[in-house]
Design a protein around this motif. Structure first.
Motif, mmCIF file in Angstrom:
data_model
loop_
_atom_site.group_PDB
_atom_site.id
_atom_site.type_symbol
_atom_site.label_atom_id
_atom_site.label_comp_id
_atom_site.label_asym_id
_atom_site.label_seq_id
_atom_site.Cartn_x
_atom_site.Cartn_y
_atom_site.Cartn_z
ATOM 1 N N MET A 171 19.358 30.904 22.837
ATOM 2 C CA MET A 171 19.330 29.546 22.900
ATOM 3 C C MET A 171 18.446 29.070 21.480
ATOM 4 O O MET A 171 17.552 29.815 20.989
ATOM 5 N N LEU A 172 19.154 28.286 20.712
ATOM 6 C CA LEU A 172 18.496 27.654 19.317
ATOM 7 C C LEU A 172 17.853 26.243 19.958
ATOM 8 O O LEU A 172 18.342 25.404 20.636
ATOM 9 N N ARG A 173 16.625 26.185 19.523
ATOM 10 C CA ARG A 173 15.725 24.786 19.579
ATOM 11 C C ARG A 173 15.854 24.138 18.294
ATOM 12 O O ARG A 173 15.064 24.781 17.585
ATOM 13 N N ALA A 174 16.330 23.245 18.228
ATOM 14 C CA ALA A 174 16.204 22.304 16.897
ATOM 15 C C ALA A 174 14.693 21.639 16.809
ATOM 16 O O ALA A 174 14.191 20.974 17.673
ATOM 17 N N THR A 175 14.169 21.509 15.715
ATOM 18 C CA THR A 175 13.142 20.683 15.247
ATOM 19 C C THR A 175 13.472 19.457 15.255
ATOM 20 O O THR A 175 14.309 18.838 14.501
ATOM 21 N N ALA A 176 12.752 18.712 16.097
ATOM 22 C CA ALA A 176 12.711 17.106 15.969
ATOM 23 C C ALA A 176 12.205 16.476 14.737
ATOM 24 O O ALA A 176 10.772 16.446 14.741
ATOM 25 N N CYS A 177 13.009 16.182 13.761
ATOM 26 C CA CYS A 177 12.401 15.676 12.491
ATOM 27 C C CYS A 177 13.584 14.812 11.776
ATOM 28 O O CYS A 177 14.526 14.972 11.695
ATOM 29 N N ARG A 178 12.918 13.552 11.757
ATOM 30 C CA ARG A 178 13.753 12.588 11.102
ATOM 31 C C ARG A 178 13.866 12.429 9.727
ATOM 32 O O ARG A 178 12.538 12.244 8.988
ATOM 33 N N LEU A 179 14.883 12.809 9.079
ATOM 34 C CA LEU A 179 14.798 12.735 7.543
ATOM 35 C C LEU A 179 15.463 11.502 7.239
ATOM 36 O O LEU A 179 16.143 10.662 7.753
ATOM 37 N N SER A 180 15.336 10.956 6.018
ATOM 38 C CA SER A 180 15.711 9.653 5.343
ATOM 39 C C SER A 180 17.278 9.820 5.321
ATOM 40 O O SER A 180 17.817 10.876 5.223
ATOM 41 N N GLY A 181 17.710 8.957 6.068
ATOM 42 C CA GLY A 181 19.142 8.357 6.101
ATOM 43 C C GLY A 181 19.895 9.013 7.288
ATOM 44 O O GLY A 181 20.952 8.935 7.664
ATOM 45 N N VAL A 182 19.011 9.740 7.888
ATOM 46 C CA VAL A 182 19.466 10.369 9.068
ATOM 47 C C VAL A 182 18.994 9.544 10.574
ATOM 48 O O VAL A 182 17.977 9.179 10.891
ATOM 49 N N GLY A 183 20.032 9.021 11.119
ATOM 50 C CA GLY A 183 19.978 8.444 12.613
ATOM 51 C C GLY A 183 19.573 9.120 13.712
ATOM 52 O O GLY A 183 18.854 8.541 14.636
ATOM 53 N N HIS A 184 20.107 10.158 14.017
ATOM 54 C CA HIS A 184 20.016 10.897 15.043
ATOM 55 C C HIS A 184 19.129 12.071 15.115
ATOM 56 O O HIS A 184 19.498 12.890 14.020
ATOM 57 N N VAL A 185 18.371 12.453 15.903
ATOM 58 C CA VAL A 185 17.806 13.907 15.605
ATOM 59 C C VAL A 185 18.011 14.616 17.194
ATOM 60 O O VAL A 185 17.854 13.973 18.438
ATOM 61 N N VAL A 186 18.560 15.804 16.997
ATOM 62 C CA VAL A 186 18.790 16.706 17.985
ATOM 63 C C VAL A 186 17.371 17.422 18.537
ATOM 64 O O VAL A 186 16.604 17.813 17.446
ATOM 65 N N ASN A 187 17.206 17.429 19.949
ATOM 66 C CA ASN A 187 15.908 17.859 20.204
ATOM 67 C C ASN A 187 15.990 19.197 21.031
ATOM 68 O O ASN A 187 15.426 19.938 21.369
ATOM 69 N N SER A 188 17.344 19.400 21.560
ATOM 70 C CA SER A 188 17.573 20.691 21.993
ATOM 71 C C SER A 188 19.121 20.968 21.890
ATOM 72 O O SER A 188 19.947 20.082 21.994
ATOM 73 N N LEU A 189 19.414 22.174 21.744
ATOM 74 C CA LEU A 189 20.866 22.692 21.681
ATOM 75 C C LEU A 189 20.680 24.035 22.485
ATOM 76 O O LEU A 189 19.691 25.023 22.608
ATOM 77 N N ARG A 190 21.760 24.242 23.465
ATOM 78 C CA ARG A 190 21.744 25.256 24.458
ATOM 79 C C ARG A 190 23.137 25.772 24.685
ATOM 80 O O ARG A 190 24.165 24.790 24.969
ATOM 81 N N VAL A 191 23.480 27.098 24.333
ATOM 82 C CA VAL A 191 24.872 27.444 24.759
ATOM 83 C C VAL A 191 24.935 27.661 26.241
ATOM 84 O O VAL A 191 24.071 28.279 26.785
ATOM 85 N N LYS A 192 26.128 27.396 26.743
ATOM 86 C CA LYS A 192 26.094 27.485 28.208
ATOM 87 C C LYS A 192 27.617 27.901 28.753
ATOM 88 O O LYS A 192 28.450 28.181 27.821
ATOM 89 N N LYS A 193 27.628 28.135 30.006
ATOM 90 C CA LYS A 193 29.063 28.620 30.573
ATOM 91 C C LYS A 193 29.708 29.729 30.043
ATOM 92 O O LYS A 193 30.777 29.475 29.310
ATOM 93 N N GLY A 194 29.231 30.688 29.756
ATOM 94 C CA GLY A 194 29.868 31.842 29.233
ATOM 95 C C GLY A 194 30.174 31.660 27.639
ATOM 96 O O GLY A 194 31.235 32.085 27.149
ATOM 97 N N ARG A 195 29.247 31.170 26.805
ATOM 98 C CA ARG A 195 29.448 30.797 25.411
ATOM 99 C C ARG A 195 30.418 29.881 25.286
ATOM 100 O O ARG A 195 31.033 29.598 24.048
ATOM 101 N N LYS A 196 31.093 29.162 26.349
ATOM 102 C CA LYS A 196 32.171 28.061 26.002
ATOM 103 C C LYS A 196 31.802 26.846 25.854
ATOM 104 O O LYS A 196 32.646 25.802 25.518
ATOM 105 N N GLN A 197 30.416 26.199 26.020
ATOM 106 C CA GLN A 197 29.904 25.043 25.645
ATOM 107 C C GLN A 197 28.723 24.937 25.112
ATOM 108 O O GLN A 197 27.864 26.029 25.309
ATOM 109 N N LEU A 198 28.339 23.712 24.495
ATOM 110 C CA LEU A 198 27.194 23.587 23.755
ATOM 111 C C LEU A 198 26.397 22.394 24.640
ATOM 112 O O LEU A 198 27.014 21.480 24.505
ATOM 113 N N GLU A 199 25.165 22.355 25.010
ATOM 114 C CA GLU A 199 24.437 21.697 25.562
ATOM 115 C C GLU A 199 23.683 20.782 24.464
ATOM 116 O O GLU A 199 23.089 21.429 24.003
ATOM 117 N N VAL A 200 24.021 19.591 23.985
ATOM 118 C CA VAL A 200 23.148 18.709 22.777
ATOM 119 C C VAL A 200 22.293 17.886 23.770
ATOM 120 O O VAL A 200 22.958 17.103 24.191
#
Length: 149
Positions: free
Chosen positions: A1-30
């Motif tokens: 599982m990759l956890r993304a750092t919550a960091c707002r950069l200039s010009g970026v409107g959305h920040v991912v705070n979690s990414l998780r691969v699920k269901k036999g590597r066929k899905q990404l939970e964001v």
């Protein structure tokens, strides 16, 4: 599982705070900061909406339809700075960068984008099933039914 750092950069409107691969590597939970909803994206959906130049090109006229990716899985992910992730798929593709804003757009518009993708494949006579799986394509199924009539 990759956890993304919550960091707002200039010009970026959305920040991912979690990414998780699920269901036999066929899905990404964001998960996005400020949003309690976890969005589920199919690996196939991500793969066919890649941002890489080999699919998108450098101009709208160069855009190619990516097809035959049903069953593709997520093999690996790398965070790109504090604004994106690169995904490696089971078909070997790993050059698309999915920025947080693009992941959000894919998340909130997944049903309309997938309908449009399926419509475009039908118009171009393409199929979601990869030919190398041994599974018959939609076109071969239709041809077989016509022969049996």
């Amino acid at each position: 599982m990759l956890r993304a750092t919550a960091c707002r950069l200039s010009g970026v409107g959305h920040v991912v705070n979690s990414l998780r691969v699920k269901k036999g590597r066929k899905q990404l939970e964001v998960g996005f900061s400020g949003d309690e909803v976890k969005h589920i994206l199919l690996a196939e959906y991500l793969r066919v909406h890649t941002t890489s130049a080999d699919a998108v090109g450098h101009h709208e006229s160069q855009k190619k339809l990516v097809f035959g990716k049903k069953g593709v899985t997520i093999e690996n992910m790398w965070q790109v700075g504090n604004y994106a992730v690169t995904v490696e798929f089971s078909d070997g593709h790993k050059t698309g960068i999915y920025g947080w804003d693009y992941l959000h757009e894919l998340s909130v518009n997944k049903y309309s984008r997938m309908r449009q993708y399926l419509k475009q494949m039908k118009e171009e006579g393409r199929d979601r099933v990869p030919r190398s799986t041994g599974l018959p394509s939609l076109a071969s199924k239709v041809a077989q039914k016509l022969r049996n009539k």
